[in-house]
Design a protein around this motif. Sequence first.
Motif, short mmCIF file in Angstrom:
data_model
loop_
_atom_site.label_atom_id
_atom_site.label_comp_id
_atom_site.label_asym_id
_atom_site.label_seq_id
_atom_site.Cartn_x
_atom_site.Cartn_y
_atom_site.Cartn_z
N HIS A 27 0.85 -1.20 0.00
CA HIS A 27 0.00 0.00 0.00
C HIS A 27 0.89 1.25 0.00
O HIS A 27 1.33 1.70 1.06
CB HIS A 27 -0.91 0.00 1.24
CG HIS A 27 -2.04 0.98 1.16
ND1 HIS A 27 -3.19 0.72 0.47
CD2 HIS A 27 -2.18 2.22 1.67
CE1 HIS A 27 -4.01 1.74 0.57
NE2 HIS A 27 -3.42 2.68 1.29
N GLU A 67 -3.82 -2.83 -5.28
CA GLU A 67 -5.22 -2.89 -4.85
C GLU A 67 -5.55 -4.25 -4.24
O GLU A 67 -6.17 -4.32 -3.17
CB GLU A 67 -6.15 -2.63 -6.05
CG GLU A 67 -6.16 -1.20 -6.57
CD GLU A 67 -4.91 -0.86 -7.37
OE1 GLU A 67 -4.18 -1.81 -7.78
OE2 GLU A 67 -4.65 0.35 -7.58
N ARG A 68 -5.14 -5.32 -4.89
CA ARG A 68 -5.43 -6.67 -4.38
C ARG A 68 -4.66 -6.95 -3.09
O ARG A 68 -5.19 -7.53 -2.15
CB ARG A 68 -5.08 -7.72 -5.44
CG ARG A 68 -5.91 -7.62 -6.72
CD ARG A 68 -7.37 -7.89 -6.47
NE ARG A 68 -7.61 -9.28 -6.08
CZ ARG A 68 -8.79 -9.75 -5.69
NH1 ARG A 68 -9.83 -8.94 -5.63
NH2 ARG A 68 -8.92 -11.01 -5.36
N SER A 101 -3.52 -4.73 -0.95
CA SER A 101 -4.09 -3.90 0.11
C SER A 101 -5.40 -4.48 0.63
O SER A 101 -5.69 -4.43 1.83
CB SER A 101 -4.34 -2.47 -0.41
OG SER A 101 -3.13 -1.85 -0.78
#
Length: 250
Positions: free
Chosen positions: A66, A128-129, A131
Motif C-alpha cells: 500500500h 489494490e489486491r 491492500s
Amino acid sequence: MVAIDTMRTAVGIVGNAISLGLFFSPLPTFIRIWKKKSVEEFSVIPYVATLLNCMLWMVYGLPIVHPNSTLVLTINAAGTAIELCYVILYLVFSDGPKRLKALLLFLGDLAIVGVVSAIVLIFFHTHERRSLIIGILCVIFCIIMYLAPLTVMSSVIKTKSVEYMPLSLSVASFFNGLCWTIYALIRFDLYITIPNTLGLLFSITQLVLHVLYYKSTKMQIAERKKKGEVGLTNVIVVDSLKTSTSEQSQ
C-alpha cells in the motif's frame, strides 16, 4: 492536493506520537516482572495480540502493498519492536505451561504473518489486491483488540468502580483513535477508518464511565483504606495485650 497531503502527514505524525505512548503503557508491568523475575498472574495474550496486529499493519504499510503509507509503516515497525521485547521478557521470566503457551502463541504470530505475506506477494500482483487482503486481516485483528476493553467495562459497571481502568490509558486511546480516524478520512482509507472509529467509540464509552463512577470509586477506595486502618489498629491492640499478659505471667 499539497495542502491535503501536508495536513494528513501532520495528523499522522501526531497519531504516531500518541500510538507510541500506548505501546509504552505496559512498561511499568514489565519493570515489575523484571524486578520480581516472575510474570506472576499476568497474561501474555494482550502482548502477542498487539504484536500480531502491529506486524500485519507493518506489512500493510509496505510500499509494495500500500504505497504512501510511510507513517503507518513506521509506527507499526516501532510497535512490533516494543511488543517483541515484551513477549521475549515474558518468555524469559515465565516457566512451565505459561512459557509453553507464550512460545506457541508467539510462533503462531510469526507463522500467520509469514504465510499471509508470502501468499499476498506471490499470488497477487497489484497494490489494490494486496491492500485488500492485508487490509481485511488488519481490520479483523484490530477490531478484536479494541473489543478487549468490553470485559473491563462490564466489570466497571458491576462494581461501579473505574479503579482498574486507568484514566491515562482511556485518554490516550481516545486521542489515538481520533487522530488515526482523521488521518484515514483526509484521504479515505477504509481499512484504517473502520477499526479506529470503533476504537474511538469504545474510548469515549470508557471516558463516560470515568465521569459516572469517579465519585463512587473514590468512596470505595477511601472505605477500603479506612477498614485497613481499623484492622491494623486491632492487630496492634491484640499484640499489646499479649505482650502485657506475658509480662504479668513472668
